[in-house]
Scaffold this active site. Sequence first.
Site, PDB file in Angstrom:
ATOM      1  N   GLU A 180       0.810  -1.219   0.000  1.00  0.00           N
ATOM      2  CA  GLU A 180       0.000   0.000   0.000  1.00  0.00           C
ATOM      3  C   GLU A 180       0.849   1.277   0.000  1.00  0.00           C
ATOM      4  O   GLU A 180       0.786   2.100   0.911  1.00  0.00           O
ATOM      5  CB  GLU A 180      -0.955   0.006   1.196  1.00  0.00           C
ATOM      6  CG  GLU A 180      -2.005  -1.082   1.135  1.00  0.00           C
ATOM      7  CD  GLU A 180      -3.009  -1.022   2.272  1.00  0.00           C
ATOM      8  OE1 GLU A 180      -4.116  -1.557   2.124  1.00  0.00           O
ATOM      9  OE2 GLU A 180      -2.677  -0.438   3.333  1.00  0.00           O
ATOM     10  N   GLU A 240      -7.022  -7.640  -0.955  1.00  0.00           N
ATOM     11  CA  GLU A 240      -7.510  -7.544   0.421  1.00  0.00           C
ATOM     12  C   GLU A 240      -8.948  -7.041   0.428  1.00  0.00           C
ATOM     13  O   GLU A 240      -9.331  -6.195  -0.371  1.00  0.00           O
ATOM     14  CB  GLU A 240      -6.665  -6.566   1.257  1.00  0.00           C
ATOM     15  CG  GLU A 240      -5.247  -6.981   1.532  1.00  0.00           C
ATOM     16  CD  GLU A 240      -4.528  -5.979   2.444  1.00  0.00           C
ATOM     17  OE1 GLU A 240      -5.218  -5.222   3.174  1.00  0.00           O
ATOM     18  OE2 GLU A 240      -3.284  -5.942   2.416  1.00  0.00           O
ATOM     19  N   TYR A 252      -8.751  -5.481  16.306  1.00  0.00           N
ATOM     20  CA  TYR A 252     -10.200  -5.558  16.137  1.00  0.00           C
ATOM     21  C   TYR A 252     -10.610  -5.551  14.667  1.00  0.00           C
ATOM     22  O   TYR A 252     -11.797  -5.470  14.361  1.00  0.00           O
ATOM     23  CB  TYR A 252     -10.881  -4.409  16.879  1.00  0.00           C
ATOM     24  CG  TYR A 252     -10.701  -4.477  18.377  1.00  0.00           C
ATOM     25  CD1 TYR A 252     -10.918  -5.670  19.070  1.00  0.00           C
ATOM     26  CD2 TYR A 252     -10.296  -3.367  19.103  1.00  0.00           C
ATOM     27  CE1 TYR A 252     -10.740  -5.747  20.441  1.00  0.00           C
ATOM     28  CE2 TYR A 252     -10.119  -3.427  20.474  1.00  0.00           C
ATOM     29  CZ  TYR A 252     -10.340  -4.621  21.140  1.00  0.00           C
ATOM     30  OH  TYR A 252     -10.165  -4.694  22.494  1.00  0.00           O
TER      31      TYR A 252
END
Length: 677
Positions: A150, A308, A358
């Site tokens: 990225e 992704e 998370y």
Amino acid sequence: MTLPRTAKVPFGGDYNPEQWPQDVWKQDYQLFDLARIDTVTLGVFDWALTQPAPDVYDFTVLDRIVARAATEGRMICLATGTGAHPAWLARAHPEVCRTDFEGRRHRYGQRHNSCPSSPVFRRLSAELARRVARRYAGNPAVVAWHVGNEYGGACYCDLCAAAFRGWLRGRYGSLDTLNAAWYTTFWSHTFTDWAEIEPPSALTEHWRGPDHTAFQGITLDYLRFMSDAMLTNFRDEKAAIRESSPDLPVTTNLMGLYRPIDYHRWATHLDFVSWDNYPPDDTSAARTAFTHDLMRGLKDGQPFWLMEQTPSVTACRDVNPLKRPGVLRLWSWQAVAHGADAVLFFQLRASRGACEKYHGAVVGHAGRSDTRVFREVADLGAELDRLGGATLGARTPARAALLFDWDSWWALDISDGPSRLVRYPQVVLAYHRALWDAGVDVDVVAVSADLSRYDVVVAPVLHMVKGDLADRLAGVAARGGSVVTTFLSGRVDEHDQAFLADVPGPLGPLTGVRVDEWDAREADVVNPVRLGTGPDQVEVASRLIFELVVPQGAEIVGTYRADFYAGTPAVTRNAYGAGEGWYVAAGLDPTGVSWVLRRVLERHHLVGPYADVPDLESTVRVTPDGTRLRFLLNHAARPVEVTAHTAGVDLLTGDRFSGGGVVRLPAYGVVVLKEER
């Protein structure tokens, strides 16, 4: 060199076993078997692991990781590990760390943390890529190389300043040429020595942030330079890989609608495109369709890898909504419908700590297989197994194109006037949304793309017109096609200097209009626009920009209804050769944009067969042997019934449909119809 050679659509994602003890690896692969996961991306952030000190390379752990994946029968997309540099490198060479827009030299931390112009960074990142490729190139499980991660951000250090000056020498050749391009007679800015040139930052040309600059030409070139500087980093590593792996394709994961990097400048250097799809919410199907089309268009329609996506939630936003049941499957198939030849997730197992603990994962912290998310992933894996290689290599037979241009995006964002409320991506997305709603297969392409195969070309806010683009757009219309452009188009050349001509500059002959004035208002100011005549007439809202148009041969299609320019043209159509050029002078609302584009599309019989079914997306891919695959995607949380446009068989269920028969899709349902000839 194209895509990795695979027998089916690869299914899997980012896997980071270095984060856990080896007894967890065994459990992971058992779960991967249940989910039909056949592909793992390994080693993305392993620099500190594989090079723990300046002169020490240790592949012990990565050897075990790669060997285990190969033994378990997985395909491997192997990364060079250079997505973030290690702490020892920043300590030994502080200049490797970036300097930000405010002029602050950063210390070690985060990622996107390397100065792209640092000779030390370039040398060591390329050397690591070289050693990784040399070590694993012969492993048959490795199907692709993944460089960096990225790419993004910017640096404003002295090394980048020097590199910028070198880049400028290569671009302009002389200071006289540069001064002319940057219009430096303004504000006594004429440069007499290359060393006088500074990166445009908060300390030099900018105020109130990166989008407020005194000299757009300087800032525009720095944006171009920084994109090229990071491309050089990618090319360094790719060249190092090629020394021992001449045949395996190399990629890096792009980020769709991402401003800092001009992916069109990168496209020719990627063997195949891969990208990370993280929409802002779970109701962004149209926006996601656009970004898939943009990524597919980078290499002339070549299929791409969805590298992704989250199976459930992201963790990087203030609010991170959960994908509703069925959306994971639906959006994965949407990617395939728009050209994806791989469906991969981030992440396969949830991290225990740091900022992504998370973030959604196929396997959660407890390692369970009975969660809703895991079951949905497993069901999708089973479907992709049944599909096999049916979609691999299939292309989108688009007859409509939408132009997208990073230079226009940058130039408009940094422009003083007419309105900073006009945002390039929002306008482009609005026009793509109208095409999407009309069920049109569309290529999102660069302004340099070959336009000869398109009947319709839509060029919203084509602020910058470069090279022979105006002639090529005119050529589309001359042979019978339709071209649509809008307000703030044809304003500047490649140096962001205004054309010494009536607006819209070189687009004037095609559009048959001139624009003498323009009005900009706050977002709550509405000027109604009346479109069409007779029973076809409709009144819509327009906001932000209202250009005052003087027809130069164009037919008036829509008029303003308020202010001193009430009754003057807001939308025009100009006969040009065998075709036409449309000009939309106002910021029309979605209904208005749709009205205009439907008339254009109807002229070429391009409105899709399911265009009037709300929330139903229809798109086509054609396989190398000519088989047409029609994807029907129900983005509604309710069932829908439609009439089959053609006969065929659903590759996901085996159900056969006759032409004119009923096709029933449940909430978030998907049909992949192999059409019968």
